[in-house]
Write an enzyme that holds these catalytic residues in place. Structure first.
Site, PDB file in Angstrom:
ATOM      1  N   GLN A   1      49.215  56.479  43.786  1.00 40.51           N
ATOM      2  CA  GLN A   1      49.115  58.049  44.468  1.00 40.51           C
ATOM      3  C   GLN A   1      50.118  59.106  44.585  1.00 40.51           C
ATOM      4  O   GLN A   1      50.708  59.867  44.394  1.00 40.51           O
ATOM      5  CB  GLN A   1      48.200  58.668  45.770  1.00 40.51           C
ATOM      6  CG  GLN A   1      47.181  57.339  45.404  1.00 40.51           C
ATOM      7  CD  GLN A   1      46.535  57.878  47.023  1.00 40.51           C
ATOM      8  OE1 GLN A   1      45.812  58.732  46.958  1.00 40.51           O
ATOM      9  NE2 GLN A   1      46.978  56.789  47.102  1.00 40.51           N
TER      10      GLN A   1
ATOM     11  N   HIS B   1      48.272  61.083  40.489  1.00 36.97           N
ATOM     12  CA  HIS B   1      48.718  62.573  40.953  1.00 36.97           C
ATOM     13  C   HIS B   1      50.176  63.273  40.772  1.00 36.97           C
ATOM     14  O   HIS B   1      51.159  64.265  40.841  1.00 36.97           O
ATOM     15  CB  HIS B   1      48.926  63.161  42.865  1.00 36.97           C
ATOM     16  CG  HIS B   1      47.432  62.651  43.158  1.00 36.97           C
ATOM     17  ND1 HIS B   1      47.731  61.955  44.538  1.00 36.97           N
ATOM     18  CD2 HIS B   1      46.596  62.091  42.788  1.00 36.97           C
ATOM     19  CE1 HIS B   1      45.961  61.816  44.646  1.00 36.97           C
ATOM     20  NE2 HIS B   1      45.464  62.007  43.590  1.00 36.97           N
TER      21      HIS B   1
ATOM     22  N   CYS C   1      46.691  70.595  26.688  1.00 38.30           N
ATOM     23  CA  CYS C   1      47.424  69.171  25.800  1.00 38.30           C
ATOM     24  C   CYS C   1      47.859  68.422  27.036  1.00 38.30           C
ATOM     25  O   CYS C   1      48.318  67.108  26.117  1.00 38.30           O
ATOM     26  CB  CYS C   1      48.271  69.175  24.908  1.00 38.30           C
ATOM     27  SG  CYS C   1      50.640  69.579  24.855  1.00 38.30           S
TER      28      CYS C   1
ATOM     29  N   GLY D   1      49.595  49.879  50.814  1.00 38.31           N
ATOM     30  CA  GLY D   1      50.213  50.834  51.449  1.00 38.31           C
ATOM     31  C   GLY D   1      49.111  52.647  51.175  1.00 38.31           C
ATOM     32  O   GLY D   1      49.723  54.032  50.982  1.00 38.31           O
TER      33      GLY D   1
END
Ligand SMILES: [Zn+2]
Length: 286
Positions: free
Chosen positions: A108, A126, A137, A201
């Protein structure tokens, strides 16, 4: 804790396809502030959180204005990420990959530290703060591929994808923005085939990332039901072992999504885990 590290090393060394899921807890040890912790960026500045929630809407409404504003504020909420360095936790995951004990890191974190440490297969769920992405695209670009200041001066923002002409945004996924399809698809593919998941974590409360460990767990429950129903021949499907390394228990611990929690900092626990895995793999070979 030593017993649990030993147990995790045994499970990991026996796994045929292990993946790691990582989150903010790994980055804080490199001095990167988290968002929601006691000293978090948003805990200290709730207005910044409100602005962050509106950011994607504003991008969609007017990408040019979004870029203009962004270029006028060069340093983001996370400070200067260029100067941060990977910590022993990141390096331990690199070692596990080199040993052949870990196939993929799904993170993340947007700070690029897994790649900087040398992990080869990294899925940045992310996005990556050092990249830009075409909204159509999904092509990724280095910042250097666009002369953003010049585009700004000439009134030509937003930058456009050289491949398809669509609007280009920072790769970092904003609130309300869908996870890029390529990363979402690859991550799910990894989760569906893994037989060991190491969650490092993260309390995995932000969806859809939070669905990944739950999907792995649900898959096992489904297979167990099938086996019990007698409708399928007893297939030797890998049971998924899910292990957490985190400073505190998380919803995954409390909901029973993980099999067990090794309570501690990833920078302390992961290097110890690597040593135990090495010992076991060495013993197995000898
Ligand atoms: Zn494109």
């Amino acid at each position: 804790m030593q017993e649990l590290i030993e147990r995790a090393a045994t499970d990991l060394a026996a796994a045929s396809y292990a993946v790691a899921l990582t989150g903010a807890g790994m980055s804080t040890e490199s001095g990167i502030p988290d968002f929601r912790g006691p000293q978090g960026v948003w805990t200290k500045d709730p207005d910044a959180e409100r602005r962050a929630y509106l950011s994607y809407e504003r991008f969609v409404a007017d990408p040019g204005a979004w870029w203009k504003e962004r270029l006028s504020a060069p340093i983001g909420a996370l400070g200067s990420l260029e100067k941060t360095e990977p910590n022993p936790g990141h390096r331990a995951l690199v070692e596990l990959e080199k040993l052949g004990a870990l196939r993929c890191v799904i993170t993340q974190n947007i700070d690029n530290l897994h790649k900087k440490a040398g992990s080869r297969k990294v899925l940045e769920y992310h996005g990556n703060a050092f990249l830009l992405r075409c909204m159509n695209c999904n092509a990724r670009f280095d910042f250097g591929e666009f002369d953003l200041q010049k585009l700004n001066e000439e009134g030509k923002l937003p930058p456009r994808c050289p491949d398809c002409g669509s609007v280009v945004k920072s790769d970092t996924v904003s609130f309300g923005e869908p996870i890029p399809q390529d990363v979402a698809r690859q991550s799910l593919g990894e989760v569906v085939k893994c037989d060991f998941m190491l969650i490092c974590g993260t309390s995995a409360v932000v969806y859809p990332f939070a669905a990944l460990p739950r999907t792995a767990r649900a898959r096992r429950a489904e297979k167990e039901r099938e086996a019990l129903s007698g409708l399928v021949a007893v297939e030797r499907l890998p049971a998924v072992t899910i292990v957490e390394i985190n400073a505190e228990p998380t919803p995954l611990t409390l909901e029973g999504v993980s099999d067990y929690l090794i309570q501690g900092n990833t920078g302390d626990v992961l290097p110890q885990l690597v040593e135990r895995v090495k010992a076991k793999m060495g013993a197995a070979k000898g």
